[in-house]
Design an enzyme around this catalytic site. Sequence first.
Site, PDB file in Angstrom:
ATOM      1  CG  ASP A 150     -18.484  -5.167  -0.967  1.00  0.00           C
ATOM      2  OD1 ASP A 150     -19.318  -4.798  -1.810  1.00  0.00           O
ATOM      3  OD2 ASP A 150     -18.499  -6.299  -0.440  1.00  0.00           O
ATOM      4  CE1 TYR A 204      -5.442  -4.718   5.015  1.00  0.00           C
ATOM      5  CE2 TYR A 204      -6.430  -5.503   7.051  1.00  0.00           C
ATOM      6  CZ  TYR A 204      -5.731  -4.537   6.353  1.00  0.00           C
ATOM      7  OH  TYR A 204      -5.293  -3.404   6.998  1.00  0.00           O
ATOM      8  CD  GLU A 230      -8.197  -3.951   1.896  1.00  0.00           C
ATOM      9  OE1 GLU A 230      -9.205  -3.997   2.643  1.00  0.00           O
ATOM     10  OE2 GLU A 230      -7.446  -2.965   1.826  1.00  0.00           O
ATOM     11  CG  ASN A 264      -7.487   1.366  -0.967  1.00  0.00           C
ATOM     12  OD1 ASN A 264      -7.871   0.277  -1.390  1.00  0.00           O
ATOM     13  ND2 ASN A 264      -7.569   1.692   0.318  1.00  0.00           N
ATOM     14  CD  GLU A 265     -11.842   0.757   1.107  1.00  0.00           C
ATOM     15  OE1 GLU A 265     -11.909   1.519   2.085  1.00  0.00           O
ATOM     16  OE2 GLU A 265     -11.990  -0.481   1.199  1.00  0.00           O
ATOM     17  CE1 TYR A 268      -4.259  -1.731   0.908  1.00  0.00           C
ATOM     18  CE2 TYR A 268      -2.670  -3.298   1.770  1.00  0.00           C
ATOM     19  CZ  TYR A 268      -3.956  -3.003   1.360  1.00  0.00           C
ATOM     20  OH  TYR A 268      -4.929  -3.966   1.404  1.00  0.00           O
TER      21      TYR A 268
END
Length: 496
Positions: free
Chosen positions: A202, A299, A268, A159-160, A87
């Site tokens: 998600d 994860y 993940e 990421n997100e 990451y």
Amino acid sequence: MLSLISILASACALAARVAALNPIVVHEQEFSDSVTDDRFVIVGVDYQPGGQGAYGTGSGDPLSNGTTCLRDAALMQQLGINTIRCYNVDPSLDHNDCVSIFDSVGIYILIDVNAPVPGLSIDRANPSSSYTTSYLQHIFTVVEAFKSFPNTLGFFAGNEIINDVATGQANPPYIRAVQRDLKNYISAHASRTIPVGYSAADVQAVLQDTWAYLQCNNSNGTNDASRSDFFGLNSYSWCGSHSSYTISGYNTLVETFSNTTIPIFLSEYGCNDPAPRVFDEVTTLYGPRMTTLSGGLVYQWTQDSSNYGLVQTYGNGTAQLLGDYDTLMGQYDKIDVSLLASSNSTATSLQPPQCNADLISNDGFSTDFNIPSPPNGVDQLIKSGVPNAPTGSIVSVTRTSVQVAVYATNGGQLSGLKIQAVSTANSPGQSRSGLSTGTVASATGSSSAGTSSTSGSGSASSTGAAASAKASSGAYRIGAGLAGAAVVVGAGAFAL
């Protein structure tokens, strides 16, 4: 006349190049080996020892300590891992040893280009203010640091960033802008195409729209640089032994993404409530009902206060396997490895839809496909390249035996732990070697006692080589054979 030393050095360098993994490419909804054309499915783990809180401390880069990477690569090779996700990386550091070690054991790397500090990532609350020349120079430098490694599988542009309907309004065009800039930089300065994609939360209200927005074609031709090359999903919907293909919603994922034109995988997964984890989703994720997806990454590798770890690490470099490692190995051993290389019969002649508002179902999600232009100076930066960029390269891996103590779940120290050089992607059951344990170590033993390494505000309660003084005695071994051998991990045995 060349000296013997020079000849041997050249031979070692040549061997390293010959042994390097084949780069992975995107072919419609699948990843594939660029040389053999075999399908590549991710059997992976998220790898960020120390967590994001360690970034900038000098110990937060997961790919800059060769001793640690050798330890973890050996354990991952035994487990069957073929991909790790990192990451937060520091592009100024030397990653040659670590990346070469992972390459030598058949493990590819997915790199997030952003960093968890202001100015080095897109601010979801105000994306326009964070989309700057200095930000782009940082992520281009990350590309420079990893572009020359053949096992660099791809780069995550975000990421997100979108995590609810509100953030689905202003952010989507900027995600595509970052993807475009990264891909243009790679095209100008790398010797091969390296995929660029996005890792999504998600969140059902925005998941399908996020994918639809990022995978559509926004140009009149086929070369749309702003389009995602792949789509990761951080999913924790399968929880415990009472879940299933339908209870978890995995069936809905298959239906939603059945017509995807880019690879989709779980970036993940591994719900830990209830605990301990049983990883029953593994056989479904890699089974015949989910061939639309390209695998996933558990994860996570290192234990911290959130209790998702497969391995507990200590400040002195030693480590202990946790129960989740044993359980995951047992589930991986049930995978039909031959299915992983089989192409999805429906993934042929797929063309992305043209971007338009009809693709978006939620009224609050962006339908603006006018992608922001690069900030001033970025076009020239892409053309000329980052000055004094730290470009990496594969080096010879001469040390194969793990140099620090590693303990099994029962507390006994592993002996004979080493990496085995391979030339293809690792897979479950492929590279098992004979391991054994000696006397079970005491939790307060002085020979390799250390303090648990954690991230976040929490701290592990155990110290020393073993996580618990109540660990039962017994042997931990991984059979030297392959098919038909027995694997005894902790207290459980699994047939290969």
